[in-house]
Design a protein around this motif. Structure first.
Motif, short mmCIF file in Angstrom:
data_model
loop_
_atom_site.label_atom_id
_atom_site.label_comp_id
_atom_site.label_asym_id
_atom_site.label_seq_id
_atom_site.Cartn_x
_atom_site.Cartn_y
_atom_site.Cartn_z
N TYR A 49 16.24 0.46 3.38
CA TYR A 49 15.82 0.19 4.74
C TYR A 49 14.78 1.23 5.10
CZ TYR A 49 15.99 -0.08 9.80
OH TYR A 49 15.65 -0.18 11.12
N ILE A 50 13.63 0.79 5.53
CA ILE A 50 12.54 1.73 5.83
C ILE A 50 11.97 1.41 7.21
CG2 ILE A 50 10.27 2.59 5.10
CD1 ILE A 50 11.00 1.74 2.23
N GLU A 51 11.88 2.43 8.04
CA GLU A 51 11.24 2.29 9.35
C GLU A 51 9.88 2.95 9.31
OE1 GLU A 51 14.94 2.19 12.56
OE2 GLU A 51 13.60 3.91 12.47
N VAL A 52 8.85 2.19 9.65
CA VAL A 52 7.49 2.72 9.66
C VAL A 52 6.94 2.63 11.08
CG1 VAL A 52 5.15 2.46 8.74
CG2 VAL A 52 7.11 1.99 7.27
N ALA A 53 6.54 3.77 11.63
CA ALA A 53 5.92 3.79 12.95
C ALA A 53 4.41 3.77 12.77
CB ALA A 53 6.36 5.03 13.72
N LEU A 54 3.78 2.77 13.39
CA LEU A 54 2.34 2.60 13.24
C LEU A 54 1.63 2.87 14.56
CD1 LEU A 54 2.31 -0.80 11.31
CD2 LEU A 54 1.65 1.41 10.38
N ALA A 55 0.42 3.44 14.46
CA ALA A 55 -0.40 3.64 15.66
C ALA A 55 -0.95 2.30 16.14
CB ALA A 55 -1.53 4.61 15.35
N GLU A 56 -1.14 1.36 15.22
CA GLU A 56 -1.67 0.02 15.52
C GLU A 56 -0.85 -0.67 16.61
OE1 GLU A 56 -4.45 -1.58 13.86
OE2 GLU A 56 -4.07 -2.66 15.72
N THR A 57 -1.55 -1.26 17.60
CA THR A 57 -0.82 -1.96 18.66
C THR A 57 -0.97 -3.48 18.57
OG1 THR A 57 -2.73 -1.63 20.09
CG2 THR A 57 -0.91 -0.08 20.34
N ASP A 58 -1.95 -3.95 17.78
CA ASP A 58 -2.14 -5.39 17.62
C ASP A 58 -1.13 -5.94 16.61
OD1 ASP A 58 -4.15 -7.82 17.93
OD2 ASP A 58 -3.71 -7.63 15.79
N GLU A 59 -0.36 -6.94 17.02
CA GLU A 59 0.74 -7.43 16.18
C GLU A 59 0.25 -8.02 14.86
OE1 GLU A 59 3.83 -9.39 18.31
OE2 GLU A 59 4.72 -10.24 16.48
N GLY A 60 -0.84 -8.79 14.93
CA GLY A 60 -1.39 -9.41 13.72
C GLY A 60 -1.84 -8.37 12.70
N LYS A 61 -2.55 -7.35 13.18
CA LYS A 61 -3.04 -6.30 12.27
C LYS A 61 -1.88 -5.48 11.71
CE LYS A 61 -7.61 -5.77 14.35
NZ LYS A 61 -8.39 -4.96 15.31
N ALA A 62 -0.89 -5.21 12.57
CA ALA A 62 0.27 -4.44 12.11
C ALA A 62 0.99 -5.22 11.01
CB ALA A 62 1.21 -4.16 13.28
N LYS A 63 1.14 -6.52 11.22
CA LYS A 63 1.82 -7.38 10.25
C LYS A 63 1.09 -7.36 8.91
CE LYS A 63 4.05 -11.86 10.44
NZ LYS A 63 4.27 -13.09 11.23
N ALA A 64 -0.23 -7.49 8.96
CA ALA A 64 -1.04 -7.47 7.74
C ALA A 64 -0.88 -6.14 7.01
CB ALA A 64 -2.50 -7.73 8.08
N ALA A 65 -0.87 -5.03 7.77
CA ALA A 65 -0.74 -3.71 7.16
C ALA A 65 0.63 -3.56 6.50
CB ALA A 65 -0.94 -2.63 8.22
N ILE A 66 1.68 -4.02 7.18
CA ILE A 66 3.04 -3.88 6.64
C ILE A 66 3.20 -4.73 5.37
CG2 ILE A 66 5.48 -4.38 7.09
CD1 ILE A 66 4.56 -1.90 8.54
N GLU A 67 2.65 -5.95 5.41
CA GLU A 67 2.68 -6.82 4.22
C GLU A 67 2.08 -6.09 3.02
OE1 GLU A 67 3.45 -9.89 3.05
OE2 GLU A 67 4.41 -10.64 4.85
N LYS A 68 0.92 -5.48 3.25
CA LYS A 68 0.20 -4.81 2.17
C LYS A 68 0.99 -3.59 1.68
CE LYS A 68 -4.58 -3.67 0.87
NZ LYS A 68 -4.09 -3.13 -0.37
N MET A 69 1.56 -2.85 2.62
CA MET A 69 2.38 -1.68 2.25
C MET A 69 3.55 -2.10 1.36
SD MET A 69 2.80 0.47 5.76
CE MET A 69 1.36 0.87 6.75
N CYS A 70 4.21 -3.21 1.74
CA CYS A 70 5.37 -3.68 0.97
C CYS A 70 4.93 -4.06 -0.44
CB CYS A 70 6.01 -4.88 1.66
SG CYS A 70 6.94 -4.43 3.14
N LYS A 71 3.82 -4.79 -0.53
CA LYS A 71 3.37 -5.26 -1.84
C LYS A 71 2.86 -4.12 -2.71
CE LYS A 71 2.40 -10.03 -0.66
NZ LYS A 71 1.46 -10.76 0.16
N ASP A 72 2.14 -3.17 -2.09
CA ASP A 72 1.49 -2.11 -2.86
C ASP A 72 2.42 -0.96 -3.23
OD1 ASP A 72 -0.75 -3.58 -2.56
OD2 ASP A 72 -1.87 -2.12 -1.38
N LEU A 73 3.38 -0.65 -2.36
CA LEU A 73 4.14 0.57 -2.58
C LEU A 73 5.65 0.41 -2.41
CD1 LEU A 73 4.02 3.73 -3.01
CD2 LEU A 73 4.12 3.89 -0.52
#
Lengths: 80, 80
Positions: free
Chosen positions: A41-65
């Protein structure tokens, strides 16, 4: 935004840690424990406030790392 | 019933694993990652079908075995 990420082993992938917990629960006298699976279980706090961009970033984080997509699934939810 | 349990370190408890992930995400070029905390995710399948009894059993499992309540918090949800 904050993302709550759950990473679990895919069905069919052996989970010795889950089996150890199941065995320990049996030893402690808990009846009817049919299966236990352990994941991360991992909690990531992002500075990003746009939901779409945050979602894209999290998807990439999950796939890459964060997840090994050969043997693991991931799911997440975003909270403000 | 199935219980989805999340175990997280309490605020103020040092989380070197989370810091390592945060550092790695920075190295991979993800901007704006403010904080990362890593915890455990455990799925327990119970034979019990009564929600109240299942809840009581899961509470006891968390306190007795799954979480170290000195430094960890736990939360869970039950799904049918």
């Amino acid at each position: 935004m904050k993302a709550r990420i759950r990473i679990t082993l895919k069905n069919g992938v052996l989970d010795p840690q889950g089996k150890a917990i199941q065995h320990a629960l049996g030893g402690l006298g808990f009846p009817g424990v049919e299966d236990v699976r352990q994941g991360k279980y991992i909690e990531v706090a992002l500075a990003e406030t746009d939901e779409g961009k945050a979602k894209a970033a999290i998807e990439k984080m999950c796939k890459d790392l964060l997840a090994n997509t050969v043997i693991e699934n991931y799911s997440y939810e975003l909270v403000a």
